[in-house]
Write an enzyme that holds these catalytic residues in place. Structure first.
Site, PDB file in Angstrom:
ATOM      1  N   THR A   1      40.444  37.365  31.358  1.00  0.00           N
ATOM      2  CA  THR A   1      39.863  38.197  32.401  1.00  0.00           C
ATOM      3  C   THR A   1      40.674  37.994  33.666  1.00  0.00           C
ATOM      4  OG1 THR A   1      37.901  38.569  33.788  1.00  0.00           O
ATOM      5  CG2 THR A   1      38.224  36.351  32.947  1.00  0.00           C
ATOM      6  N   THR A   2      40.627  38.952  34.573  1.00  0.00           N
ATOM      7  CA  THR A   2      41.305  38.820  35.858  1.00  0.00           C
ATOM      8  C   THR A   2      40.304  38.747  37.005  1.00  0.00           C
ATOM      9  OG1 THR A   2      41.561  41.229  35.799  1.00  0.00           O
ATOM     10  CG2 THR A   2      43.475  39.910  35.237  1.00  0.00           C
ATOM     11  N   HIS A   3      39.041  38.499  36.691  1.00  0.00           N
ATOM     12  CA  HIS A   3      38.003  38.498  37.715  1.00  0.00           C
ATOM     13  C   HIS A   3      37.755  37.088  38.228  1.00  0.00           C
ATOM     14  CE1 HIS A   3      37.254  42.204  35.305  1.00  0.00           C
ATOM     15  NE2 HIS A   3      37.387  42.689  36.522  1.00  0.00           N
ATOM     16  N   ASN A   4      38.746  36.584  38.964  1.00  0.00           N
ATOM     17  CA  ASN A   4      38.628  35.272  39.600  1.00  0.00           C
ATOM     18  C   ASN A   4      37.754  35.388  40.845  1.00  0.00           C
ATOM     19  OD1 ASN A   4      40.995  33.544  38.227  1.00  0.00           O
ATOM     20  ND2 ASN A   4      41.668  35.660  38.484  1.00  0.00           N
TER      21      ASN A   4
ATOM     22  N   ASN B   1      31.450  41.828  35.817  1.00  0.00           N
ATOM     23  CA  ASN B   1      32.563  42.001  36.735  1.00  0.00           C
ATOM     24  C   ASN B   1      32.007  42.288  38.132  1.00  0.00           C
ATOM     25  OD1 ASN B   1      34.211  41.651  34.577  1.00  0.00           O
ATOM     26  ND2 ASN B   1      34.648  43.816  34.274  1.00  0.00           N
TER      27      ASN B   1
END
Length: 399
Positions: free
Chosen positions: A324-327, A369
């Site tokens: 995932t890129t949802h830091n 998200n």
């Protein structure tokens, strides 16, 4: 909707769960937004979960906002530029502007009365650290705030393989095409004897089926060779993709700071991430994944089911497989300057003319998200900037 999504929804309903269509920024019919931007019906080409939409069927700022405001008298965007740091006043109480590298390779200073930090969550934190904005977090003493409360997302997956009567056509997809079960997310279920907090959604999705990156095969298949090729060929069109998107609880041991050794192309220390899955999140992910397995096993025409928990007990976080890129976190919002970077209005405690936006504000990460809450926070901050701060610049909360 794709047949795998339909079968997932049916199975979930039979089990007493509550499936619903996944919310999406794709449109299914022509739409004109309040700014006059027009969106077209999605063609389900299977590309947009990684790329922009050349057909203007997916909402994004370039299509929906930028094209409407680019000629406005008080708007300017400078392309091919890189902000290097935010400069501070002599007393350190406010910011004076941004030093940036232009397309000609020269450094320029842009003075500013008010600064909005709108970069990606990690880059907002990095820019604060290299600019000396706020006190960096120290994991040894657990003091300081910039870099504190870093959180990720906890991902598990389940693959359902159907018999030949179910043809899924995975090459037809959209950025958020799927059916979701939210019964195991957040506080939607009883945690009394489970040993963890948090949760996640379970979705059967059909985003894309690009052959280089989409090669689902059942457990026991060799990883290469003729048997692997046969398995890819036989299963490509008979596969359902389930995902568990789980929450992430921040811990004192997970944080962001500046790397003591490595620098970027501009000579600044790189941002360093220290992270591993907390035991709480491992237990949560395993539990929700097993609920997803139960749904998959109840789907019609399923021949086999496989599962993978990237946060499994005994494993370490690995940056290599995409998750995932949802830091989130690193510059969190709060009401106490000893535990937060910005106050409840998104205004930095230490520099009242700097306002921060994005998922770096989140102290944890939910089982979703973060887009919706981020937009809400942005409107909230801008409302207070416009009506309260700009007429009378000052700290909007007492430290």
């Amino acid at each position: 909707q794709p047949i795998s999504n339909t079968l997932f929804g049916r199975a979930a309903e039979r089990m007493g769960l509550h499936p619903f269509p996944m919310p999406s920024a794709n449109v299914t019919r022509e739409y004109e937004n309040p700014y006059g931007a027009k969106l077209h019906p999605c063609t389900y080409c299977g590309f947009c979960e990684r790329f922009g939409c050349g057909y203007f069927a997916k909402a994004d700022p370039i299509i929906c906002v930028y094209d409407r405001i680019k000629e406005h008298e008080n708007f300017e965007i400078r392309f091919e530029s890189q902000v290097l740091r935010i400069e501070k006043s002599a007393d350190g109480q406010t910011a004076t502007g941004a030093l940036y590298l232009g397309p000609d390779g020269r450094e320029y200073f842009q003075p500013a009365d008010t600064i909005c930090m709108n970069a990606y969550a990690l880059w907002n934190v990095h820019l604060m650290l290299v600019s000396g904005l706020g006190k960096p977090y120290d994991p040894e003493t657990r003091t300081g705030v910039v870099g504190r409360n870093y959180a990720y997302q906890t991902i598990a997956s389940v693959d359902a393989f159907f018999d030949d009567s179910v043809v899924t056509n995975p090459f037809m997809g959209a950025g958020a095409l799927g059916v979701v079960v939210d019964d195991y997310n957040g506080d939607n279920f009883d945690h009394s004897d489970l040993g963890f907090v948090g949760g996640g959604y379970i979705a059967c999705k059909q985003y894309h089926g690009r052959p280089i990156s989409y090669q689902p095969v059942p457990d026991g298949t060799p990883r290469w060779g003729a048997e692997w090729k046969r398995a890819v060929r036989e299963n490509y069109g008979h596969h359902g993709d389930l995902v568990v998107h789980g929450s992430s609880m921040s811990t004192p041991e997970n944080f962001l700071d500046l790397d003591p050794t490595w620098t970027d192309a501009y000579g600044r220390p790189l941002l360093r991430m220290t992270f591993n899955f907390p035991d709480n999140d491992r237990r949560m992910s395993d539990y929700v994944m097993n609920r997803a397995v139960e749904i998959a096993e109840n789907m019609e025409h399923v021949q086999s089911v496989t599962s993978s928990n990237l946060a499994a007990q005994g494993s370490n976080y690995d940056i290599v497989p995409y998750q995932t890129t949802h830091n989130t976190g690193g510059a969190v919002i709060g009401t106490d300057p000893s535990t937060s970077v910005v106050n409840r209005y998104g205004q930095m405690w230490d520099h009242h003319n700097v306002f921060v936006f994005g998922a770096c504000l989140f102290p944890q990460n939910l089982g979703y998200n973060p887009t919706g809450p981020l937009m809400g926070l942005a409107y909230w901050t801008l409302e207070h900037m416009k009506n309260d701060y700009l007429p009378n610049p000052r700290p909007l909360m007492d430290a």
